[in-house]
Design a protein around this motif. Structure first.
Motif, PDB file in Angstrom:
ATOM      1  N   ASN A 199       0.846  -1.188   0.000  1.00 21.02           N
ATOM      2  CA  ASN A 199       0.000   0.000   0.000  1.00 21.02           C
ATOM      3  C   ASN A 199       0.887   1.245   0.000  1.00 21.02           C
ATOM      4  N   ASP A 200       0.429   2.309  -0.610  1.00 17.66           N
ATOM      5  CA  ASP A 200       1.292   3.498  -0.711  1.00 17.66           C
ATOM      6  C   ASP A 200       1.518   4.201   0.622  1.00 17.66           C
ATOM      7  N   GLU A 201       0.898   3.677   1.705  1.00 15.93           N
ATOM      8  CA  GLU A 201       1.150   4.252   3.037  1.00 15.93           C
ATOM      9  C   GLU A 201       2.622   4.107   3.437  1.00 15.93           C
ATOM     10  N   ARG A 202       3.336   3.183   2.806  1.00 18.45           N
ATOM     11  CA  ARG A 202       4.739   2.936   3.156  1.00 18.45           C
ATOM     12  C   ARG A 202       5.692   3.931   2.519  1.00 18.45           C
TER      13      ARG A 202
ATOM     14  N   PRO B 125      -0.263  13.091  -0.845  1.00 16.51           N
ATOM     15  CA  PRO B 125      -1.269  12.424   0.010  1.00 16.51           C
ATOM     16  C   PRO B 125      -1.381  10.945  -0.329  1.00 16.51           C
ATOM     17  N   LYS B 126      -1.734  10.167   0.685  1.00 18.99           N
ATOM     18  CA  LYS B 126      -1.881   8.721   0.474  1.00 18.99           C
ATOM     19  C   LYS B 126      -3.237   8.439  -0.164  1.00 18.99           C
ATOM     20  N   THR B 127      -3.255   7.520  -1.095  1.00 19.59           N
ATOM     21  CA  THR B 127      -4.508   7.199  -1.782  1.00 19.59           C
ATOM     22  C   THR B 127      -4.947   5.762  -1.535  1.00 19.59           C
ATOM     23  N   GLY B 128      -4.091   4.989  -0.896  1.00 22.33           N
ATOM     24  CA  GLY B 128      -4.424   3.586  -0.677  1.00 22.33           C
ATOM     25  C   GLY B 128      -4.111   2.713  -1.873  1.00 22.33           C
TER      26      GLY B 128
ATOM     27  N   GLY C 242      23.729  -8.306 -14.474  1.00 24.05           N
ATOM     28  CA  GLY C 242      22.981  -7.078 -14.775  1.00 24.05           C
ATOM     29  C   GLY C 242      21.675  -7.101 -14.010  1.00 24.05           C
ATOM     30  N   GLU C 243      21.239  -5.954 -13.516  1.00 23.58           N
ATOM     31  CA  GLU C 243      19.996  -5.913 -12.743  1.00 23.58           C
ATOM     32  C   GLU C 243      19.226  -4.641 -13.056  1.00 23.58           C
ATOM     33  N   PHE C 244      17.910  -4.754 -13.079  1.00 24.08           N
ATOM     34  CA  PHE C 244      17.025  -3.630 -13.369  1.00 24.08           C
ATOM     35  C   PHE C 244      16.062  -3.481 -12.200  1.00 24.08           C
ATOM     36  N   PHE C 245      15.725  -2.227 -11.869  1.00 20.28           N
ATOM     37  CA  PHE C 245      14.815  -1.994 -10.750  1.00 20.28           C
ATOM     38  C   PHE C 245      13.744  -0.998 -11.160  1.00 20.28           C
ATOM     39  N   TYR C 246      12.500  -1.352 -10.855  1.00 23.22           N
ATOM     40  CA  TYR C 246      11.358  -0.480 -11.124  1.00 23.22           C
ATOM     41  C   TYR C 246      10.649  -0.195  -9.809  1.00 23.22           C
ATOM     42  N   ASN C 247      10.405   1.075  -9.531  1.00 24.23           N
ATOM     43  CA  ASN C 247       9.709   1.490  -8.326  1.00 24.23           C
ATOM     44  C   ASN C 247       8.513   2.342  -8.747  1.00 24.23           C
ATOM     45  N   GLN C 248       7.341   1.761  -8.629  1.00 23.73           N
ATOM     46  CA  GLN C 248       6.135   2.473  -9.096  1.00 23.73           C
ATOM     47  C   GLN C 248       5.936   3.784  -8.343  1.00 23.73           C
ATOM     48  N   ALA C 249       6.355   3.807  -7.081  1.00 26.40           N
ATOM     49  CA  ALA C 249       6.175   5.021  -6.282  1.00 26.40           C
ATOM     50  C   ALA C 249       7.336   5.993  -6.452  1.00 26.40           C
ATOM     51  N   GLY C 250       8.308   5.631  -7.259  1.00 30.07           N
ATOM     52  CA  GLY C 250       9.501   6.466  -7.391  1.00 30.07           C
ATOM     53  C   GLY C 250       9.263   7.694  -8.253  1.00 30.07           C
ATOM     54  N   TYR C 251      10.196   8.598  -8.164  1.00 29.93           N
ATOM     55  CA  TYR C 251      10.097   9.842  -8.945  1.00 29.93           C
ATOM     56  C   TYR C 251      10.351   9.546 -10.420  1.00 29.93           C
ATOM     57  N   ASP C 252       9.468  10.079 -11.243  1.00 27.58           N
ATOM     58  CA  ASP C 252       9.685   9.914 -12.680  1.00 27.58           C
ATOM     59  C   ASP C 252      10.187  11.204 -13.311  1.00 27.58           C
ATOM     60  N   LYS C 253      10.439  12.210 -12.453  1.00 33.38           N
ATOM     61  CA  LYS C 253      11.045  13.458 -12.924  1.00 33.38           C
ATOM     62  C   LYS C 253      12.235  13.762 -12.018  1.00 33.38           C
ATOM     63  N   ASP C 254      13.038  14.707 -12.430  1.00 34.76           N
ATOM     64  CA  ASP C 254      14.256  15.061 -11.704  1.00 34.76           C
ATOM     65  C   ASP C 254      13.896  15.856 -10.450  1.00 34.76           C
TER      66      ASP C 254
END
Lengths: 257, 446
Positions: free
Chosen positions: B275-278, B291-294, B321-333
């Motif tokens: 959950n995005d509360e983390r 804000p958290k949306t659940g 080689g390793e790749f990492f995706y974080n849906q909650a991560g920043y997609d802009k600088d």
């Protein structure tokens, strides 16, 4: 007289070499015999010692315990010396092998050729592999198997050459020296794909358990890096059935530091 | 059986090797007490000592934290020890202590977060947390301290402070919600600090394992305890596991990981769903906490490893080689956005919030890394390594290149590394102000 002479020359040229060839057994017969004589069908526990030597730089000793379960060809090995390697180990069943690194508390699911505990030994070296499944006789230009009768020290041996059937071996080409009387493998040389001699191994001592042979003392000479030798000793062998719980990650982790 | 004379020979005399009787009788070699030494009472000491000196080329203009000082040239050194005490009792009960000792001759800044409780101060500063620095010259840390026991080798218990392996990722472990001390990209072999709790392992042969972990870290009451469970199983040559983490007042977190090999490639991957509360992330436009949306957030890592033969040496070159995706991560600088904020108060608050929630090389949406090593490099006792990690959002990268020399038969390793922090100003790899550094060190093991 001339006809007799021609006949004798023909006999000498054609029949005698074939007679000499016929005296040596087929290479596959020897490989099958080796597979059979080392095919110990029992669980086993043993203490192993590797003593590494580099020219002019002394020796370093590794010790550990090796457990092998026959029914599914599983093994577990754990290092007990030196203290810094104590607890590192390998667990294997079938195509799966895990390298336990105490430092990071990780079980790494690995390919079989991974080095273990900082030695040149590969996890795959401890697997039971049949020679007849991994190697085939090497043939000369005339299509004949490369096998000759010779001597190793004072012992009459056959010297034979084999090539790998697939990539799943350490050496694509090997030359074996086996005793003529019982086909015990005494010496082997491993070559790289380009034909460079990489390693010479001597099987120095054997024991017989349940009618099968087991190499208990070997010497490995690194021909690629001259001066490196490793002596391998196996001792304190037990052939009692090993409990199922030994071949688990939890047991290996518990043995470790 | 005398082994040393054979080894001591520089040349091999085959006549001598095979002159003795080579068959040892079974009764001389069979011993049914094998393995008993592992069960004996025993106390063992071991460990490592590291000493290293680093020269850092520093640029204060790049230093977003403003903690690095103004000097362009910085020399730092450190001596560290990891000391292990291994205590074995009978019946497979054992204790283990891993103690980390560090000495910093020049001192190091320790960053601490202070939580404010005075409402007036919070209102005045417009934040309830403050980052403060203290200079420290040494520290002692208990990294692991636990007791092991088991019930009939069917259920294994480990209780105390311990490091857990949770997930298959080489650098990124999105399913690992237990360990607090994260892996360091610049020191992947570092002994990490564990967490307090009890691990219960129930093996079912090699093919299945069930794990539970009762996490007691920072708990003062029952409701603070978190629980994690994992079921691991093997399908042919593929190992998989499902995991779940739960804590009172939080939504559960789910995980799945996989490892195996196909053809000559080893692969590993894991996915965490939470959950995005983390996650505390800044809104790019307002620089306030989103804000958290659940919403359920996924984090994924996937990697491949392969070894290559080179110059007659099998598996001489190892590459992962390793790749990492974080849906909650920043997609802009986001760092560039914070740096360009015109309101000084908003900027300072955003800096504090960003750093307080910062997880190195995990905060952006996309990352990639490679880890390469060439064994027997130039000489047989030397290993060359080159590791790189790139933030694919702000295009900054850290590149570490080095050699490790471990003379044969010795317990010493001499290291030389060059680390480069590449990227524009106000990007993740450069925000600490470091441009590059050179490290020379040695490690002894005992």
């Amino acid at each position: 007289m001339k006809k007799w002479l021609i006949t004798l020359v023909l006999i000498a040229a054609v029949i005698l070499p074939n007679m000499a060839w016929a005296a040596a057994p087929k290479v596959n017969t020897i490989l099958e015999a080796i597979d059979d004589m080392f095919d110990l069908k029992t669980d086993g526990t043993a203490k192993f010692t590797f003593t590494q030597q580099k020219a002019g730089e002394g020796v370093k000793k590794y010790e550990g315990i090796y457990y092998r379960r026959d029914k599914d060809d599983s093994f577990l090995m754990v290092f007990t010396l030196p203290e810094v390697e104590k607890g590192n180990g390998v667990l294997k069943q079938g195509e799966n092998m895990w390298l336990y690194k105490r430092n990071t508390r990780t079980f790494q699911h690995i390919a079989r050729d991974e080095s273990i505990a900082g030695t040149d030994a590969k996890a795959g070296d401890f697997e039971k592999k049949k020679l007849t499944e991994t190697y085939k006789p090497a043939l000369d230009a005339a299509g004949k198997e490369k096998i000759t009768a010779t001597k190793l020290g004072d012992i009459p041996v056959y010297q034979l050459e084999i090539t790998a059937k697939n990539d799943d071996v350490t050496y694509p080409k090997q030359i074996f020296w086996v005793r003529q009387d019982n086909f015990l493998l005494l010496k082997s040389q491993g070559y790289s794909l380009s034909g460079t001699l990489m390693n010479t191994s001597y099987n120095l001592k054997f024991t017989q358990i349940q009618g099968k042979y087991l190499v208990i003392k070997s010497m490995y000479i690194d021909e690629f890096e001259k001066g490196n030798k490793t002596l391998s000793d196996i001792s304190n062998i037990s052939i009692q059935k090993i409990n199922e719980h030994v071949f688990t990650k939890a047991y290996l982790e518990n043995l470790s530091k | 059986m005398n082994t040393v004379p054979v080894l001591a020979e520089d040349t091999t005399d085959e006549d001598q090797l095979f002159s003795e009787d080579m068959i040892v009788s079974e009764d001389q070699i069979v011993d049914d007490t094998t393995g008993d030494e592992l069960k004996q009472k025993h106390i063992g000491f071991s460990g490592t000592i590291n000493s290293s000196t680093a020269y850092t080329r520093f640029d204060p203009v790049y230093d977003l934290t403003e903690l690095g000082g103004a000097e362009a040239d910085q020399i730092t050194s450190q001596t560290s020890a990891d000391i292990f005490v291994d205590i074995r009792l009978q019946n497979w009960i054992k204790g283990f202590l891993s103690l980390g000792v560090n000495y910093y001759p020049q001192g190091v800044d320790e960053l601490n977060t202070i939580t404010l409780t005075d409402p007036a101060l919070i209102a005045e500063l417009n934040t309830d947390t403050l980052l403060v620095t203290n200079k420290k010259y040494n520290d002692i840390l208990i990294k692991e301290f636990f007791i092991d026991a088991n019930w009939k080798n069917k259920v294994y218990f480990r209780t105390g402070k311990q490091l857990l392996k949770w997930g298959t990722g080489y650098f990124w472990n999105p399913t690992d919600l237990i360990n607090i001390d994260r892996k360091s990209f610049l020191d992947m072999a570092r002994v990490r600090e564990g967490v307090s709790g009890t691990k219960i392992t129930i093996p079912s042969g090699i093919k299945q394992n069930t794990y539970f972990f009762i996490d007691m870290n920072d708990t003062t009451k029952l409701s603070d305890i978190s629980l994690a469970g994992k079921y691991e199983f093997l399908v042919k040559n593929t190992e998989m596991s499902f995991s779940i983490w739960a804590k009172n007042g939080y939504h559960p977190v789910y995980g799945f990981d996989i490892s195996g090999n196909i053809f000559t490639l080893d692969y590993h991957g894991e996915i965490g769903l939470a959950n995005d509360e983390r996650y505390n992330a800044l809104n790019y436009d307002t620089l306030g906490i989103k804000p958290k949306t659940g919403e359920m957030i996924s984090q994924v890592s996937f990697g491949l490893s392969k070894s290559f033969d080179y110059g007659e040496v099998k598996d001489r070159i190892n590459v992962t080689g390793e790749f990492f995706y974080n849906q909650a991560g920043y997609d802009k600088d986001i760092i560039g956005r914070i740096a360009s904020e015109s309101n000084p108060e908003t900027k300072k608050t955003a800096q504090g919030l960003y750093l307080a929630n910062y997880q190195p090389y995990s905060n952006s949406k996309y990352y990639a890394a490679f880890f390469g090593a060439i064994n027997k490099f130039i000489v047989s006792d030397m290993t060359f390594s080159m590791n790189g990690l790139i933030n694919l959002v702000d295009n900054s990268a850290v590149l570490t290149t080095g050699i490790a020399y471990n003379p044969a038969l010795t317990d010493i390793v001499i290291n030389f590394n060059i680390n480069s922090y590449l990227g524009a100003q106000n990007t993740e790899a450069t925000m600490m102000g470091k441009r590059w550094d050179v490290n020379v060190g040695a490690q002894i093991s005992f």
